[in-house]
Motif scaffolding. Sequence first.
Motif, PDB file in Angstrom:
ATOM      1  N   ARG A  45       0.850  -1.186   0.000  1.00  0.00           N
ATOM      2  CA  ARG A  45       0.000   0.000   0.000  1.00  0.00           C
ATOM      3  C   ARG A  45       0.888   1.239   0.000  1.00  0.00           C
ATOM      4  O   ARG A  45       1.839   1.331   0.772  1.00  0.00           O
ATOM      5  CB  ARG A  45      -0.913  -0.018   1.225  1.00  0.00           C
ATOM      6  N   GLU A  46       0.564   2.179  -0.845  1.00  0.00           N
ATOM      7  CA  GLU A  46       1.386   3.378  -0.968  1.00  0.00           C
ATOM      8  C   GLU A  46       0.538   4.645  -0.850  1.00  0.00           C
ATOM      9  O   GLU A  46      -0.625   4.665  -1.254  1.00  0.00           O
ATOM     10  CB  GLU A  46       2.120   3.395  -2.316  1.00  0.00           C
ATOM     11  N   GLY A  47       1.158   5.676  -0.298  1.00  0.00           N
ATOM     12  CA  GLY A  47       0.478   6.950  -0.180  1.00  0.00           C
ATOM     13  C   GLY A  47       0.368   7.632  -1.521  1.00  0.00           C
ATOM     14  O   GLY A  47       1.323   7.647  -2.303  1.00  0.00           O
ATOM     15  N   VAL A  48      -0.803   8.183  -1.791  1.00  0.00           N
ATOM     16  CA  VAL A  48      -1.061   8.908  -3.029  1.00  0.00           C
ATOM     17  C   VAL A  48      -1.100  10.403  -2.760  1.00  0.00           C
ATOM     18  O   VAL A  48      -0.441  11.180  -3.434  1.00  0.00           O
ATOM     19  CB  VAL A  48      -2.388   8.444  -3.655  1.00  0.00           C
ATOM     20  N   GLY A 102       3.831  14.123  11.397  1.00  0.00           N
ATOM     21  CA  GLY A 102       4.609  12.998  10.941  1.00  0.00           C
ATOM     22  C   GLY A 102       4.604  12.869   9.429  1.00  0.00           C
ATOM     23  O   GLY A 102       4.226  13.786   8.703  1.00  0.00           O
ATOM     24  N   SER A 103       5.029  11.727   8.974  1.00  0.00           N
ATOM     25  CA  SER A 103       5.138  11.469   7.543  1.00  0.00           C
ATOM     26  C   SER A 103       3.774  11.120   6.974  1.00  0.00           C
ATOM     27  O   SER A 103       3.185  10.112   7.345  1.00  0.00           O
ATOM     28  CB  SER A 103       6.117  10.323   7.295  1.00  0.00           C
ATOM     29  N   TRP A 104       3.279  11.911   6.045  1.00  0.00           N
ATOM     30  CA  TRP A 104       1.924  11.729   5.538  1.00  0.00           C
ATOM     31  C   TRP A 104       1.757  10.413   4.790  1.00  0.00           C
ATOM     32  O   TRP A 104       0.651   9.893   4.683  1.00  0.00           O
ATOM     33  CB  TRP A 104       1.553  12.876   4.597  1.00  0.00           C
ATOM     34  N   TYR A 105       2.828   9.849   4.269  1.00  0.00           N
ATOM     35  CA  TYR A 105       2.753   8.653   3.439  1.00  0.00           C
ATOM     36  C   TYR A 105       2.941   7.364   4.250  1.00  0.00           C
ATOM     37  O   TYR A 105       2.935   6.273   3.703  1.00  0.00           O
ATOM     38  CB  TYR A 105       3.837   8.708   2.348  1.00  0.00           C
ATOM     39  N   ASP A 106       3.111   7.499   5.542  1.00  0.00           N
ATOM     40  CA  ASP A 106       3.336   6.335   6.410  1.00  0.00           C
ATOM     41  C   ASP A 106       1.997   5.732   6.804  1.00  0.00           C
ATOM     42  O   ASP A 106       1.218   6.363   7.510  1.00  0.00           O
ATOM     43  CB  ASP A 106       4.114   6.764   7.645  1.00  0.00           C
ATOM     44  N   VAL A 107       1.735   4.507   6.359  1.00  0.00           N
ATOM     45  CA  VAL A 107       0.441   3.882   6.653  1.00  0.00           C
ATOM     46  C   VAL A 107       0.209   3.748   8.153  1.00  0.00           C
ATOM     47  O   VAL A 107      -0.934   3.736   8.613  1.00  0.00           O
ATOM     48  CB  VAL A 107       0.321   2.507   5.974  1.00  0.00           C
ATOM     49  N   PHE A 108       1.285   3.644   8.925  1.00  0.00           N
ATOM     50  CA  PHE A 108       1.142   3.470  10.364  1.00  0.00           C
ATOM     51  C   PHE A 108       0.741   4.762  11.073  1.00  0.00           C
ATOM     52  O   PHE A 108       0.435   4.752  12.268  1.00  0.00           O
ATOM     53  CB  PHE A 108       2.433   2.908  10.962  1.00  0.00           C
ATOM     54  N   GLY A 109       0.731   5.861  10.331  1.00  0.00           N
ATOM     55  CA  GLY A 109       0.284   7.118  10.907  1.00  0.00           C
ATOM     56  C   GLY A 109      -1.219   7.317  10.820  1.00  0.00           C
ATOM     57  O   GLY A 109      -1.738   8.330  11.277  1.00  0.00           O
TER      58      GLY A 109
END
Length: 122
Positions: A45-48, A102-109
């Motif tokens: 899964r990747e951040g868009v 935090g990092s917007w693309y981090d799924v754990f966020g």
Amino acid sequence: HVQLVESGGGSAQAGGSLRLSCAASGDMYSRRCMGWFRQAPGKEREGVAAIRRGGKTLYSDSVKGRFTISRDNDTKTVYLQMNNLIPEDTAMYYCAAGRDGGSWYDVFGYAWWGRGTQVTVS
């Protein structure tokens, strides 16, 4: 808590457009960073894109200039306008809500996720 329901997926030809919507419920919505993620078969899964509570927008390099994320805090809806679609955009798209930092693309966020909506580009 935040509950999320995506809609607007479907099929499109390369060069076409689709607009995804994410309807949110919950009284914490306005304080959340809202993100769109995607996952293609066999891939992570990747951040868009993401939009912070203050309105700042962030994009992955692969969609920058083609996709636009926006949010309507009155209706608790987040949109992803996707233009100039390419076959590589084919994936399940997920809306997510998380902490505004935090990092917007981090799924754990992101603590809350919708069930996803399929986008297929041919």
